[in-house]
Design a protein around this motif. Structure first.
Motif, PDB file in Angstrom:
ATOM      1  N   GLY A 136      85.014  78.774   7.971  1.00 15.81           N
ATOM      2  CA  GLY A 136      83.819  78.011   7.883  1.00 15.81           C
ATOM      3  C   GLY A 136      83.919  76.816   8.597  1.00 15.81           C
ATOM      4  O   GLY A 136      82.879  76.156   9.338  1.00 15.81           O
ATOM      5  N   PHE A 137      85.080  76.183   8.446  1.00 16.49           N
ATOM      6  CA  PHE A 137      85.464  74.922   8.915  1.00 16.49           C
ATOM      7  C   PHE A 137      85.366  74.803  10.531  1.00 16.49           C
ATOM      8  O   PHE A 137      84.857  74.102  11.318  1.00 16.49           O
ATOM      9  CB  PHE A 137      86.583  74.353   8.685  1.00 16.49           C
ATOM     10  N   TRP A 138      85.756  76.034  11.166  1.00 22.39           N
ATOM     11  CA  TRP A 138      85.982  76.123  12.594  1.00 22.39           C
ATOM     12  C   TRP A 138      84.475  76.282  13.288  1.00 22.39           C
ATOM     13  O   TRP A 138      84.093  75.694  14.108  1.00 22.39           O
ATOM     14  CB  TRP A 138      86.739  77.324  12.977  1.00 22.39           C
ATOM     15  N   ILE A 139      83.528  77.123  12.510  1.00 23.99           N
ATOM     16  CA  ILE A 139      82.274  77.421  12.746  1.00 23.99           C
ATOM     17  C   ILE A 139      81.443  76.117  12.732  1.00 23.99           C
ATOM     18  O   ILE A 139      80.685  75.843  13.810  1.00 23.99           O
ATOM     19  CB  ILE A 139      81.606  78.301  11.836  1.00 23.99           C
ATOM     20  N   LYS A 140      81.588  75.074  11.681  1.00 27.72           N
ATOM     21  CA  LYS A 140      80.921  73.908  11.691  1.00 27.72           C
ATOM     22  C   LYS A 140      81.541  73.000  12.852  1.00 27.72           C
ATOM     23  O   LYS A 140      80.330  72.301  13.548  1.00 27.72           O
ATOM     24  CB  LYS A 140      81.147  73.076  10.268  1.00 27.72           C
ATOM     25  N   ASN A 141      82.521  72.829  13.282  1.00 27.43           N
ATOM     26  CA  ASN A 141      82.975  72.005  14.464  1.00 27.43           C
ATOM     27  C   ASN A 141      82.463  72.606  15.676  1.00 27.43           C
ATOM     28  O   ASN A 141      82.329  71.793  16.451  1.00 27.43           O
ATOM     29  CB  ASN A 141      84.731  71.817  14.340  1.00 27.43           C
ATOM     30  N   ALA A 142      82.585  74.018  15.587  1.00 31.46           N
ATOM     31  CA  ALA A 142      82.124  74.482  17.042  1.00 31.46           C
ATOM     32  C   ALA A 142      80.681  74.370  17.349  1.00 31.46           C
ATOM     33  O   ALA A 142      80.015  73.889  18.373  1.00 31.46           O
ATOM     34  CB  ALA A 142      82.584  76.095  16.932  1.00 31.46           C
ATOM     35  N   LEU A 143      79.839  74.751  16.219  1.00 30.06           N
ATOM     36  CA  LEU A 143      78.433  74.353  16.433  1.00 30.06           C
ATOM     37  C   LEU A 143      78.128  72.945  16.354  1.00 30.06           C
ATOM     38  O   LEU A 143      77.138  72.823  17.366  1.00 30.06           O
ATOM     39  CB  LEU A 143      77.738  74.986  14.998  1.00 30.06           C
ATOM     40  N   HIS A 144      78.659  71.931  15.970  1.00 34.01           N
ATOM     41  CA  HIS A 144      78.282  70.740  15.766  1.00 34.01           C
ATOM     42  C   HIS A 144      78.772  69.865  17.373  1.00 34.01           C
ATOM     43  O   HIS A 144      78.205  69.318  17.970  1.00 34.01           O
ATOM     44  CB  HIS A 144      78.596  69.843  14.519  1.00 34.01           C
ATOM     45  N   LYS A 145      80.138  69.941  17.527  1.00 31.03           N
ATOM     46  CA  LYS A 145      80.857  69.439  18.368  1.00 31.03           C
ATOM     47  C   LYS A 145      80.740  70.034  19.808  1.00 31.03           C
ATOM     48  O   LYS A 145      80.558  69.525  20.923  1.00 31.03           O
ATOM     49  CB  LYS A 145      82.026  69.073  17.814  1.00 31.03           C
ATOM     50  N   GLU A 146      80.954  71.481  19.791  1.00 30.83           N
ATOM     51  CA  GLU A 146      80.834  71.851  21.116  1.00 30.83           C
ATOM     52  C   GLU A 146      79.585  72.192  21.825  1.00 30.83           C
ATOM     53  O   GLU A 146      79.042  72.348  22.719  1.00 30.83           O
ATOM     54  CB  GLU A 146      81.587  73.112  20.951  1.00 30.83           C
ATOM     55  N   TRP A 147      78.571  72.911  20.669  1.00 29.21           N
ATOM     56  CA  TRP A 147      77.456  73.487  21.145  1.00 29.21           C
ATOM     57  C   TRP A 147      76.337  72.295  20.823  1.00 29.21           C
ATOM     58  O   TRP A 147      75.279  72.700  21.019  1.00 29.21           O
ATOM     59  CB  TRP A 147      77.005  74.788  20.172  1.00 29.21           C
ATOM     60  N   LYS A 148      76.850  71.148  20.131  1.00 29.72           N
ATOM     61  CA  LYS A 148      75.743  70.123  19.995  1.00 29.72           C
ATOM     62  C   LYS A 148      74.392  70.563  18.928  1.00 29.72           C
ATOM     63  O   LYS A 148      73.484  70.147  19.156  1.00 29.72           O
ATOM     64  CB  LYS A 148      75.246  69.552  21.362  1.00 29.72           C
ATOM     65  N   TRP A 149      74.726  71.497  17.908  1.00 30.68           N
ATOM     66  CA  TRP A 149      73.788  71.659  16.912  1.00 30.68           C
ATOM     67  C   TRP A 149      73.513  70.611  16.024  1.00 30.68           C
ATOM     68  O   TRP A 149      74.762  69.958  15.828  1.00 30.68           O
ATOM     69  CB  TRP A 149      74.167  72.976  16.242  1.00 30.68           C
ATOM     70  N   ASP A 150      72.459  70.477  15.415  1.00 30.39           N
ATOM     71  CA  ASP A 150      72.308  69.645  14.586  1.00 30.39           C
ATOM     72  C   ASP A 150      73.343  69.638  13.231  1.00 30.39           C
ATOM     73  O   ASP A 150      73.665  70.811  12.977  1.00 30.39           O
ATOM     74  CB  ASP A 150      71.049  69.514  13.988  1.00 30.39           C
TER      75      ASP A 150
END
Length: 260
Positions: A156-170
């Motif tokens: 979950g932590f990896w997914i959160k960082n990937a979505l927010h930091k790499e893919w620029k999701w809200d």
């Protein structure tokens, strides 16, 4: 008033505005930011007034004669929580006062602090998983539940960082997806009967997403009279908590877990 004094006050105002914005963006409380800014201003023979808004900080510096002022507004940078930056900036303010560091030396030290690389993301992910597994044990989960929580947290932590930091999701959407992912993995305790405390594994699998720092800072702002920042931070933290709850609920529904 000499031109040198004017330029010195102006440079001090710009430095203090950047300093305050950086500390707030890193997760520092408004009260701590105020104290350090006033400490630095006094060390340079000036008087500072700081106005803290949810996404901007306004710093006004008065000269020694209190006859001329400079106001500088600085938008809070998007840096994320960084306790190292908060600690080092606070330490810098004491060095300026106690050791007589010049403004130019303070600027160089500030740039050095900001250039310090953050911890390796994989190390942070591993430590977050261990910390959340410890929460599971704190609530009397068995070792198998701790293992489930560790795996759920890391993913979950990896997914959160990937979505927010790499893919620029809200961030709110990233938290929702991370909570959903962690809860789905944590439901394995119910699905495969591999632990005697599956409910504890599920309940603690999303604790790493709780926005504790914004909640703490909002209480601090309330105590010290920063009501606008208090309301802003509390609402922001509440929205993230709601997203956490929605993601957890979606995960339980997807796995068709009968909790009651």
């Amino acid at each position: 008033m000499t031109t040198t004094n004017l330029n010195s006050s102006k440079e001090t105002a710009h430095f203090l505005a950047t300093y305050a914005a950086t500390m707030l963006a890193a997760g520092g409380s408004s009260a701590r930011c105020e104290k350090t800014v006033h400490r630095i201003a006094e060390a340079y023979g000036t008087t500072a007034e700081i106005t803290i808004l949810p996404h901007t900080v306004m710093t006004t510096v008065w000269d020694k004669d209190h006859s001329q002022s400079f106001s500088v507004g600085e938008k809070l940078p998007v840096t994320g929580l960084n306790f190292y930056v908060i600690s080092r900036l606070s330490h810098l303010s004491w060095d300026i006062r106690d050791n007589g560091i010049t403004l130019e030396e303070a600027k160089n030290e500030f740039r050095s602090i900001m250039k310090k690389p953050r911890l390796n993301p994989w190390l942070v992910t591993l430590l977050t998983g261990l910390a959340n597994a410890s929460f599971c044990r704190l609530f009397e989960g068995d070792w198998r539940a701790m293992l489930i929580v560790f795996i759920a947290t890391v993913n979950g932590f990896w997914i959160k960082n990937a979505l927010h930091k790499e893919w620029k999701w809200d961030m709110r959407l990233a938290v929702l997806c991370a909570a959903c992912c962690s809860s789905v993995i944590a439901c394995s305790g119910f699905m495969f009967h591999c632990t005697d405390t599956p409910d504890i594994a599920l309940g603690t699998s999303v604790l790493y997403l709780v926005p504790g720092i914004p909640y703490i800072n909002s209480v601090s702002d309330l105590i010290h009279g920063h009501l606008l920042c208090c309301i802003s931070r509390f609402i922001e933290a509440s929205v993230l908590t709601a997203c956490l709850g929605i993601g957890l609920s979606v995960g339980i529904l997807l796995m068709n877990i009968q909790y009651f």
